[in-house]
Write an enzyme that holds these catalytic residues in place. Structure first.
Site, PDB file in Angstrom:
ATOM      1  N   VAL A   2       0.839  -1.196   0.000  1.00 20.44           N
ATOM      2  CA  VAL A   2       0.000   0.000   0.000  1.00 20.44           C
ATOM      3  C   VAL A   2       0.879   1.253   0.000  1.00 20.44           C
ATOM      4  CG1 VAL A   2      -1.746   1.310   1.281  1.00 20.44           C
ATOM      5  CG2 VAL A   2      -1.918  -1.177   1.139  1.00 20.44           C
ATOM      6  N   CYS A   3       1.991   1.196   0.691  1.00 24.94           N
ATOM      7  CA  CYS A   3       2.862   2.366   0.854  1.00 24.94           C
ATOM      8  C   CYS A   3       3.270   3.006  -0.471  1.00 24.94           C
ATOM      9  CB  CYS A   3       4.089   2.027   1.681  1.00 24.94           C
ATOM     10  SG  CYS A   3       3.705   1.429   3.345  1.00 24.94           S
ATOM     11  N   PRO A   4       3.744   2.229  -1.461  1.00 24.28           N
ATOM     12  CA  PRO A   4       4.150   2.896  -2.701  1.00 24.28           C
ATOM     13  C   PRO A   4       2.983   3.547  -3.439  1.00 24.28           C
ATOM     14  CG  PRO A   4       4.324   0.515  -2.952  1.00 24.28           C
ATOM     15  CD  PRO A   4       4.039   0.791  -1.503  1.00 24.28           C
ATOM     16  N   GLU A  59       0.440   5.067  -2.015  1.00 30.03           N
ATOM     17  CA  GLU A  59       0.203   6.331  -1.311  1.00 30.03           C
ATOM     18  C   GLU A  59       1.280   7.361  -1.653  1.00 30.03           C
ATOM     19  OE1 GLU A  59      -1.763   5.521   2.927  1.00 30.03           O
ATOM     20  OE2 GLU A  59       0.318   4.842   2.795  1.00 30.03           O
ATOM     21  N   LEU A  60       2.523   6.934  -1.622  1.00 26.40           N
ATOM     22  CA  LEU A  60       3.631   7.851  -1.875  1.00 26.40           C
ATOM     23  C   LEU A  60       3.622   8.353  -3.316  1.00 26.40           C
ATOM     24  CD1 LEU A  60       6.328   6.021   0.234  1.00 26.40           C
ATOM     25  CD2 LEU A  60       5.297   8.233   0.763  1.00 26.40           C
TER      26      LEU A  60
END
Length: 187
Positions: free
Chosen positions: A46-48, A50-51
């Site tokens: 999920v992090c990439p 969002e970033l």
């Protein structure tokens, strides 16, 4: 957890930004609007997303005088490796702060007990170093950069227009409210 009205606590760390390692401290934040965008870990799922979403609005934030500091408990070396290997993360031009000693995550109280990872937390800091917006989401729930942009515009508006407030779904240029006794029970 850090809350609205709390003041940014002192920190110093190494970061990766635009091909360079740089030192960043709380002194670099004072006097400007800032977003601290905590995420659990590099090389995840999920992090990439969002970033990358946040990278898409970064030029707009810069035009508004807002700096972005993404933060995970990884090192600045890991941030560089991720930036070099991921097409999504390769789009990032904002600061990627390393927090391997957990001081920043601890300052904002988003460090997960016993895991060494930060929660998904977003904190908007005003030029006085005061937290104006807080958002925490669970592990599997990604954030929306466009909504963050809207909220920052509202926070900047009310700072510049004392006595006015922004109603739900307010967009820049729309009508605001001036709280008063006359409005009680009429909305």
């Amino acid at each position: 957890m850090a809350k609205i009205g709390d003041t940014l606590k002192p920190f110093t760390t190494q970061a990766y930004k635009q091909g360079k390692f740089v030192e960043v401290s709380d002194g670099d934040v004072k006097g400007k609007w800032a977003v601290f965008f905590f995420y659990p870990a590099d090389f995840t799922f999920v992090c990439p997303t969002e970033l990358e979403d946040l990278a898409g609005i970064y030029p707009k934030l810069q035009d508004m005088g807002v700096e972005v500091f993404s933060v995970s408990t990884d090192t600045h070396f890991s941030h560089k490796a991720w930036h070099d290997s991921s097409p999504a993360i390769g789009k990032i031009d904002f600061f990627m702060l390393g927090d391997q000693n957990h001081s920043i995550a601890t300052n904002f109280d988003v460090l997960r007990d016993g895991q060494g990872l930060a929660d998904r937390g977003t904190f908007v800091i005003d030029p006085d170093g005061v937290i104006q917006l807080v958002e925490i989401t669970s592990e599997g729930v990604g954030r929306n950069a466009t909504e963050l942009l809207r909220k920052i515009k509202a926070a900047q508006y009310i700072r510049n227009n004392p006595g006015e407030v922004c109603p739900a779904k307010w967009e820049e240029g729309e009508k605001t409210l001036a709280p008063s006794l006359d409005l009680v029970g009429k909305i």
